[in-house]
Every structure is written in structure tokens, then in C-alpha cells.
Design a protein around this motif. Structure first.
Motif, short mmCIF file in Angstrom:
data_model
loop_
_atom_site.label_atom_id
_atom_site.label_comp_id
_atom_site.label_asym_id
_atom_site.label_seq_id
_atom_site.Cartn_x
_atom_site.Cartn_y
_atom_site.Cartn_z
N ARG A 92 24.08 -94.19 62.42
CA ARG A 92 24.87 -93.65 61.30
C ARG A 92 26.18 -93.87 61.51
O ARG A 92 26.59 -92.82 62.46
CB ARG A 92 24.10 -92.44 61.18
N LEU A 93 26.99 -94.32 60.45
CA LEU A 93 28.41 -94.00 60.25
C LEU A 93 28.38 -93.21 58.91
O LEU A 93 28.21 -93.99 57.84
CB LEU A 93 29.21 -94.93 60.14
N ALA A 94 28.48 -91.93 58.71
CA ALA A 94 28.26 -91.18 57.63
C ALA A 94 29.10 -91.43 56.37
O ALA A 94 30.24 -91.62 56.57
CB ALA A 94 28.41 -89.74 57.74
N THR A 95 28.55 -92.02 55.29
CA THR A 95 29.26 -92.10 54.09
C THR A 95 29.23 -90.92 53.07
O THR A 95 29.91 -90.48 52.38
CB THR A 95 29.03 -93.41 53.41
N GLU A 96 27.84 -90.18 53.22
CA GLU A 96 27.66 -89.20 52.34
C GLU A 96 26.95 -87.94 53.22
O GLU A 96 26.50 -88.23 53.97
CB GLU A 96 26.35 -89.69 51.34
N HIS A 137 19.34 -90.31 59.81
CA HIS A 137 18.35 -91.12 59.53
C HIS A 137 17.28 -91.45 60.90
O HIS A 137 17.82 -91.11 61.88
CB HIS A 137 18.46 -92.67 59.07
N HIS A 193 18.24 -96.62 56.06
CA HIS A 193 19.15 -97.37 54.73
C HIS A 193 20.70 -97.61 55.28
O HIS A 193 21.30 -96.78 56.08
CB HIS A 193 19.08 -96.31 53.58
N ASN A 194 21.24 -98.51 54.89
CA ASN A 194 22.80 -98.92 55.17
C ASN A 194 23.11 -99.25 53.84
O ASN A 194 22.73 -100.08 53.00
CB ASN A 194 22.68 -100.48 55.98
N GLY A 195 24.12 -98.51 53.48
CA GLY A 195 24.79 -98.60 52.28
C GLY A 195 24.97 -96.99 51.52
O GLY A 195 24.96 -96.04 52.03
N GLN A 196 25.15 -97.07 50.20
CA GLN A 196 25.47 -96.00 49.38
C GLN A 196 24.72 -96.14 48.11
O GLN A 196 24.60 -97.27 47.48
CB GLN A 196 26.83 -95.74 48.94
N MET A 227 29.25 -99.31 57.12
CA MET A 227 28.46 -99.78 58.13
C MET A 227 27.36 -99.09 58.37
O MET A 227 26.33 -99.09 57.42
CB MET A 227 29.43 -99.56 59.67
N CYS A 228 26.76 -98.52 59.56
CA CYS A 228 25.51 -98.39 59.88
C CYS A 228 24.64 -99.72 60.30
O CYS A 228 24.93 -100.44 59.88
CB CYS A 228 24.32 -97.64 58.67
N ASN A 244 22.34 -86.28 51.84
CA ASN A 244 22.34 -87.30 52.11
C ASN A 244 21.54 -88.38 51.00
O ASN A 244 20.53 -88.31 50.82
CB ASN A 244 21.53 -87.71 53.59
N ASP A 245 22.43 -89.42 50.59
CA ASP A 245 21.90 -90.18 49.27
C ASP A 245 20.65 -90.97 50.15
O ASP A 245 19.33 -91.36 49.41
CB ASP A 245 22.84 -91.38 49.17
N SER A 246 20.65 -91.30 51.22
CA SER A 246 19.51 -92.22 51.91
C SER A 246 17.97 -91.55 51.56
O SER A 246 17.01 -92.00 51.38
CB SER A 246 19.50 -92.44 53.29
N1 LIG Z 1 27.08 -96.31 56.57
C1 LIG Z 1 26.05 -96.26 55.92
O1 LIG Z 1 25.31 -97.20 55.62
C2 LIG Z 1 25.55 -95.06 55.42
C3 LIG Z 1 24.28 -94.61 54.92
C4 LIG Z 1 24.00 -93.28 54.21
N2 LIG Z 1 24.73 -93.45 52.97
C5 LIG Z 1 24.46 -92.03 54.89
O2 LIG Z 1 25.50 -91.45 54.89
O3 LIG Z 1 24.01 -91.97 55.98
#
Ligand SMILES: NC(=O)CC[C@H](N)C(=O)O
Length: 314
Positions: free
Chosen positions: A157-161, A170, A184-187, A1-2, A209-211
Motif C-alpha cells: 500500500r501507498l495510501a491515497t485515502e 489491505h 485494490h489499486n486506485g481511488q 501506486m499500490c 479507506n475507499d477500498s
Molecule cells: N495507491 C493505491 O492504489 C491506494 C489504494 C487505496 N485508495 C488506499 O488508500 O489504500
């Protein structure tokens, strides 16, 4: 998400308040943390700093250490830093500083204090405010609604990394390019490969964080001579992963969407009065009159939007 958002006004105005509304509408997409990048009236000299200290029990000693580094670079606080704390261990501060002799050298030395501090933005006009919590809570704590400016970015933010830490949220500053920010939204799946390449060029990454990488990647391409649009297009074929990101400079905002088109972006653009977001209902919070919504739902898309008569094309 994000959830991500961008806002451009045709004249300086309540861009902070609009960004809070855009992010409040998208809080369900990521309530881990919320952040804002706001571009206020540009200064001819001096920078505005937004920074975070990680341990408020050491606040005075650490601020002194920070000031000493400024002094080493012939700079100093132009007024007392404005400190914001709450029940969390970290504290945030905003300060205006005089020009260091060499900005990049100062940033490098300030980053040496990285176990105690993180400079989150340093700009003639950019201020990055980010913290744990939802849009209204972060906005109230840091006075975001009161910030006047021309444009800016927002992020839920919903953290993926990386962890849910206030500094890992962010927007990210394109350290050390003074007035560049990204959401950024994504990975990014080849994050470590690119991070390694950019680190070998001398860039510093302060989070996992990848972003954070994208901001530096695009800025590095622009430093090498590409226009923003060329850099955005190149990112689509160079960086692996899924992304919709927006990058801002004092002149405006650009965006890029990856080849898989997994991450949405909707935009209303009324002759330069522009709102962009992950969700249409968020855009409609600030664009309340009848308007056409552009849905950028295809793959490999880029765009640039200048502020006023400024151009991002050159
Ligand atoms: N849910 C996302 O889009 C996460 C964006 C990014 N990868 C982060 O962890 O902040």
C-alpha cells in the motif's frame, strides 16, 4: 501506486510463500503496509479469526472483553489466541472459534469493541494478515510463508485515502460476509456516496479507506442474486474512480478494471496454476518457467478464475 497480486494453485500448497514473493517484488509500489488474504483448507464448522488490538497495554483486559462477546453468542476460543506483538502499540492475534449462533449478530457486537479491537477476517478458510511495513517484514512477523492453502491475494500500500494505520491497510474483509476479501489499486471518487448508501442498508465500515467499500459493494450485489461476474461488470458502470481490484472467495478470484484502464494487471494462467500482479516482473518471480503473460491493458475488463474444478460462474 499500490501493488496487488493474486495466486491460485491447482492443489493446496505454499500459497503464503508465493504471495510473499509476489509482494516482495512489488514493495517499491507501496511500502506503507503489506497484507495477505490466504485461503487454507476449509472447515466444516468453526471459524478462524484474525484480529488486531489497538493497545497492547490493555491486552489481557481487552481479550477478556472479546471472549465475553463470543460467549454471549454461544461461541468461544477453541484454543488460546496466538498473539503477535512487536515494538508497535498494536498487537495481532489469530484464534479459532466455535460457531456463533448467528455470525452476523456476533460480528455486529464484536464491532462495538471497535475502539479496542478490529476483526480483520472471520472465515471457514480465509485469513487476512496485514501490518505496517514491507512484505518480508510482515511475513516474518506473522509467519505468512508457512501458510498452506489453495489461493490468496496480496497488497503493498501507498495510501491515497485514510491514514497509514495497520487496520487501514489491505486486503479488506467484506464485513460481514465471512470468506470474502479484496485488494485494490486506485481511488474511488464517489466513496462517500456509496458508503452512505451501504451504511443505510446496515453495513459497517471500520476505516476511512475507499477500498473497504468495494468488498462490501460486490458482496452486497452477490447477496442480491448477481453472479460474481455480473457484480464485477456492474461495478465498472456503478462505481466512479480508477481501479483494478481483485476479489476472492473460497471458490476463486475475480477482477475488474475501470473505464479508464489506468491501473495495470498482468496474468499468467497455466491451466489453473495462476499468478496475477500489477507488474510482470512480480508474476515472473513465482512463474519461473517459460510462460505467456496476458496483459489486461484495456478498459472495462473483468474476469473470474476458479480454484481447481470450482466455478465462480453460478
Ligand atoms: N495507491 C493505491 O492504489 C491506494 C489504494 C487505496 N485508495 C488506499 O488508500 O489504500
Amino acid at each position: 501506486m499500490c501493488g496487488i497480486a493474486g495466486r491460485i494453485l491447482t492443489a493446496p500448497g505454499q500459497v503464503g510463500a508465493d504471495l510473499v514473493d509476489l509482494m516482495d517484488a512489488q514493495e517499491h509500489r507501496g511500502a506503507d503496509s503489506t497484507g495477505f488474504a490466504v485461503y487454507g483448507p476449509p472447515r466444516d464448522t468453526g471459524y478462524v479469526l484474525r484480529a488486531m488490538g489497538f493497545d497492547k497495554s490493555r491486552q489481557d483486559a481487552d481479550l477478556n472483553a472479546f471472549e465475553a462477546v463470543l460467549k454471549d453468542h454461544s461461541s468461544g476460543f477453541l484454543s488460546d489466541p496466538k498473539i503477535v506483538t512487536d515494538e508497535n502499540r498494536h498487537y495481532c492475534f489469530r484464534a479459532e472459534i466455535s460457531d456463533p449462533t448467528d455470525l452476523q449478530a456476533w460480528v455486529r457486537d464484536a464491532d462495538e469493541l471497535t475502539d479496542r479491537f478490529e476483526v480483520q477476517s472471520c472465515g471457514r478458510s480465509l485469513e487476512i494478515i496485514k501490518d505496517i511495513g514491507g512484505a518480508e517484514a510482515v511475513a516474518e512477523k506473522h509467519g505468512v510463508r508457512d501458510i498452506i492453502g489453495t489461493h490468496g491475494l496480496g497488497h503493498a500500500r501507498l495510501a491515497t485515502e485514510s491514514s497509514v494505520l495497520p487496520n487501514a491497510s489491505h486486503p479488506f474483509w467484506a464485513r460481514p460476509f465471512s470468506d470474502v476479501a479484496i485488494v485494490h489499486n486506485g481511488q474511488i471518487t464517489d466513496y462517500f456516496t456509496w458508503r452512505d448508501k451501504l451504511s443505510r442498508k446496515g453495513y459497517r465500515f471500520l476505516t476511512e479507506n475507499d477500498s473497504e467499500l468495494i468488498a462490501v459493494w460486490v458482496s452486497d450485489q452477490m447477496k442480491a442474486g448477481l453472479t460474481m461476474e455480473q457484480a464485477l461488470k456492474k461495478s465498472i458502470t456503478s462505481i466512479d474512480g480508477v481501479f483494478t481490484y481483485m476479489i476472492a472467495t473460497p471458490d476463486g478470484i475475480g477482477f475488474a478494471k475501470d473505464r479508464f484502464a489506468m491501473k495495470p494487471l498482468v496474468v499468467v494462467n497455466r491451466n489453473g496454476d495462476l499468478a496475477a500482479a500489477t507488474e510482470e516482473q512480480a508474476v515472473r518471480r513465482v512463474m519461473t518457467e517459460e510462460c505467456d503473460v496476458i496483459n489486461y491493458d484495456g478498459p472495462s475488463l473483468t474476469g473470474i478464475w476458479g480454484v481447481g474444478n470450482r466455478s465462480l460462474a453460478a
